[in-house]
Motif scaffolding. Structure first.
Motif, short mmCIF file in Angstrom:
data_model
loop_
_atom_site.label_atom_id
_atom_site.label_comp_id
_atom_site.label_asym_id
_atom_site.label_seq_id
_atom_site.Cartn_x
_atom_site.Cartn_y
_atom_site.Cartn_z
N VAL A 53 -15.73 18.40 5.72
CA VAL A 53 -15.28 17.04 5.46
C VAL A 53 -13.94 16.83 6.15
N GLY A 54 -13.77 15.68 6.80
CA GLY A 54 -12.50 15.31 7.39
C GLY A 54 -12.06 13.94 6.91
N ARG A 55 -10.77 13.78 6.67
CA ARG A 55 -10.24 12.52 6.16
C ARG A 55 -8.92 12.20 6.85
N VAL A 56 -8.73 10.93 7.24
CA VAL A 56 -7.51 10.48 7.92
C VAL A 56 -7.10 9.14 7.32
N VAL A 57 -5.83 9.01 6.99
CA VAL A 57 -5.29 7.75 6.52
C VAL A 57 -4.02 7.46 7.32
N ALA A 58 -3.97 6.30 7.96
CA ALA A 58 -2.78 5.84 8.67
C ALA A 58 -2.40 4.46 8.14
N PHE A 59 -1.13 4.24 7.91
CA PHE A 59 -0.74 2.92 7.43
C PHE A 59 0.70 2.62 7.80
N GLY A 60 1.02 1.34 7.77
CA GLY A 60 2.37 0.89 8.05
C GLY A 60 2.77 -0.19 7.07
N LEU A 61 4.02 -0.17 6.69
CA LEU A 61 4.59 -1.17 5.78
C LEU A 61 5.61 -2.00 6.54
N LEU A 62 5.38 -3.30 6.61
CA LEU A 62 6.24 -4.20 7.39
C LEU A 62 6.89 -5.21 6.45
N PRO A 63 8.12 -4.98 5.99
CA PRO A 63 8.79 -5.94 5.11
C PRO A 63 9.00 -7.27 5.81
N ARG A 64 8.78 -8.36 5.05
CA ARG A 64 9.02 -9.71 5.58
C ARG A 64 10.29 -10.31 4.99
N GLY A 65 10.82 -9.72 3.96
CA GLY A 65 12.00 -10.24 3.29
C GLY A 65 12.27 -9.39 2.06
N GLU A 66 12.95 -9.98 1.09
CA GLU A 66 13.31 -9.22 -0.09
C GLU A 66 12.14 -9.07 -1.06
N ASN A 67 11.16 -9.95 -1.00
CA ASN A 67 10.13 -9.99 -2.03
C ASN A 67 8.70 -9.77 -1.55
N ASP A 68 8.50 -9.55 -0.27
CA ASP A 68 7.12 -9.40 0.20
C ASP A 68 7.06 -8.55 1.46
N ALA A 69 5.85 -8.09 1.78
CA ALA A 69 5.64 -7.24 2.95
C ALA A 69 4.16 -7.24 3.28
N TRP A 70 3.85 -6.87 4.52
CA TRP A 70 2.47 -6.66 4.94
C TRP A 70 2.19 -5.17 5.01
N ILE A 71 0.97 -4.78 4.62
CA ILE A 71 0.53 -3.39 4.71
C ILE A 71 -0.69 -3.35 5.61
N PHE A 72 -0.63 -2.55 6.67
CA PHE A 72 -1.77 -2.36 7.56
C PHE A 72 -2.22 -0.90 7.44
N SER A 73 -3.53 -0.69 7.37
CA SER A 73 -4.04 0.66 7.18
C SER A 73 -5.29 0.90 8.01
#
Length: 345
Positions: free
Chosen positions: A166-186
């Motif tokens: 079995v092989g497993r890979v997880v890649a993600f990035g957290l991109l803050p937009r300001g003090e209260n929110d952010a985008w998560i890409f995975s």
């Protein structure tokens, strides 16, 4: 303008730290859906803290399901599980973190149950063994990127051949937009997943919203999570990962180290038995759980004891959930008990 931009990035970083619990839970659930027994602690370390402050961790778990009848067969099934895991940083500073991890689960099924279509006995022993590593980096603009890799075997005879790996890979990035929110890409890949008929990575995008200390939400694909504190000592949580992973919790903090909790889980496990007819086939196990328990966490050691009622329990052999009515074993509902100890260095 440049001073204002740097100030905005600094505030975003501070807000990011406050958002850590629900973010970690959401990403942990993503890995949980891609693997049979990944742990939230690993993902909390991966995304839930400032860089350079990882603590080595080791954990032991024990679960017992007393014997319950197997539908249509003159036998019962008792299940005993033992598991252990570790996560150890090997190099870290305020910008980069490297860590290695491992997890092993051993299950003993005391039963003479038969898979009805193939006539094969249900395996009496099942293993899920994974080793891997992770890397995390904070960019100058405040973005965080992370990569987690895992390799192992889930089978009644682990590492018996290439079809049991079995092989497993997880890649993600957290991109803050300001003090209260952010985008998560995975981007998530698991060779044993059953979301699609072909083995391909599946991308994700989610929006993180944190208007106050009492409310956090991650809404998107493939994972969504909500955390709400109506009062200081009470926390409500819910997470979902398609297609059949649900986790909900209500937690009350009696005092700083002692917490009581209850909740509902819908989860599954999957293995590659060596005697299956097709290489793509897996032995699946599904169950739902109502449970409650207590946690006691100090800085370097923590304990957890929980118990509850497991229902809608069944095994089947196939290559996806659509095969759940083939070669199926239904197990009676009943109680279970679980305990664990975790050490942080």
């Amino acid at each position: 303008m440049q001073r204002g931009s740097r100030g905005s990035r600094s505030r975003a970083r501070i807000a990011l730290r406050a958002r850590a619990p629900v973010l970690a839970a959401a990403l942990a659930l993503a890995v949980l859906a891609a693997s049979a027994d990944a742990h939230a602690q690993d993902m909390q370390q991966l995304m839930g803290r400032e860089l350079g402050k990882l603590m080595p961790r080791a954990e032991y778990r024990f679960t017992e399901y007393p014997s319950e009848p197997v539908k249509g067969q003159p036998t019962g099934l008792e299940n005993i599980e033992n598991g252990a895991s570790f996560n150890v940083p090997i190099q870290q500073d305020q910008t980069d973190e490297w860590a290695v991890s491992g997890d092993v689960r051993y299950e003993k099924n005391n039963t003479s149950a038969i898979l009805p279509d193939s006539g094969r006995p249900l395996p009496n022993t099942l293993w899920d063994i994974m080793v891997g590593g992770s890397y995390r980096h904070r960019f100058e603009n405040g973005w965080i990127g992370a990569l987690s890799l895992g390799f192992g075997s889930a089978s009644d005879r682990p590492f018996a051949g290439p079809d049991e790996l079995v092989g497993r890979v997880v890649a993600f990035g957290l991109l803050p937009r300001g003090e209260n929110d952010a985008w998560i890409f995975s981007l998530i890949y698991a060779s044993d997943q059953d979301l699609f008929d072909v083995n391909i990575p599946f991308p994700g995008i989610a929006y993180l919203y944190h208007p106050s200390k009492r409310f956090n939400a991650v809404i998107g694909v493939p994972v969504s999570a909500v955390e709400y504190k109506p009062v200081e000592k009470l926390t409500l949580e819910a997470q979902y990962f398609p297609l059949r992973h649900v986790r909900s919790r209500i937690t009350y903090e009696m005092f700083r180290p002692l917490r009581f909790f209850g909740g509902f889980d819908w989860d599954n496990e999957r293995y590659y038995p060596v005697d299956r007819d097709k290489a793509k086939d897996q032995l699946f196990y599904y169950e739902k759980r109502l449970m409650g328990g207590v946690r006691f966490d100090l800085r370097h050691i923590g304990f957890q004891v929980r118990g509850g009622y497991a229902f809608d329990r069944f095994f089947f052999v196939g290559d996806s959930f659509s095969d759940r009515d083939q070669d199926r074993i239904d197990v009676g509902s009943g109680p279970f008990v679980n305990g664990g100890v975790m050490v942080r260095f």
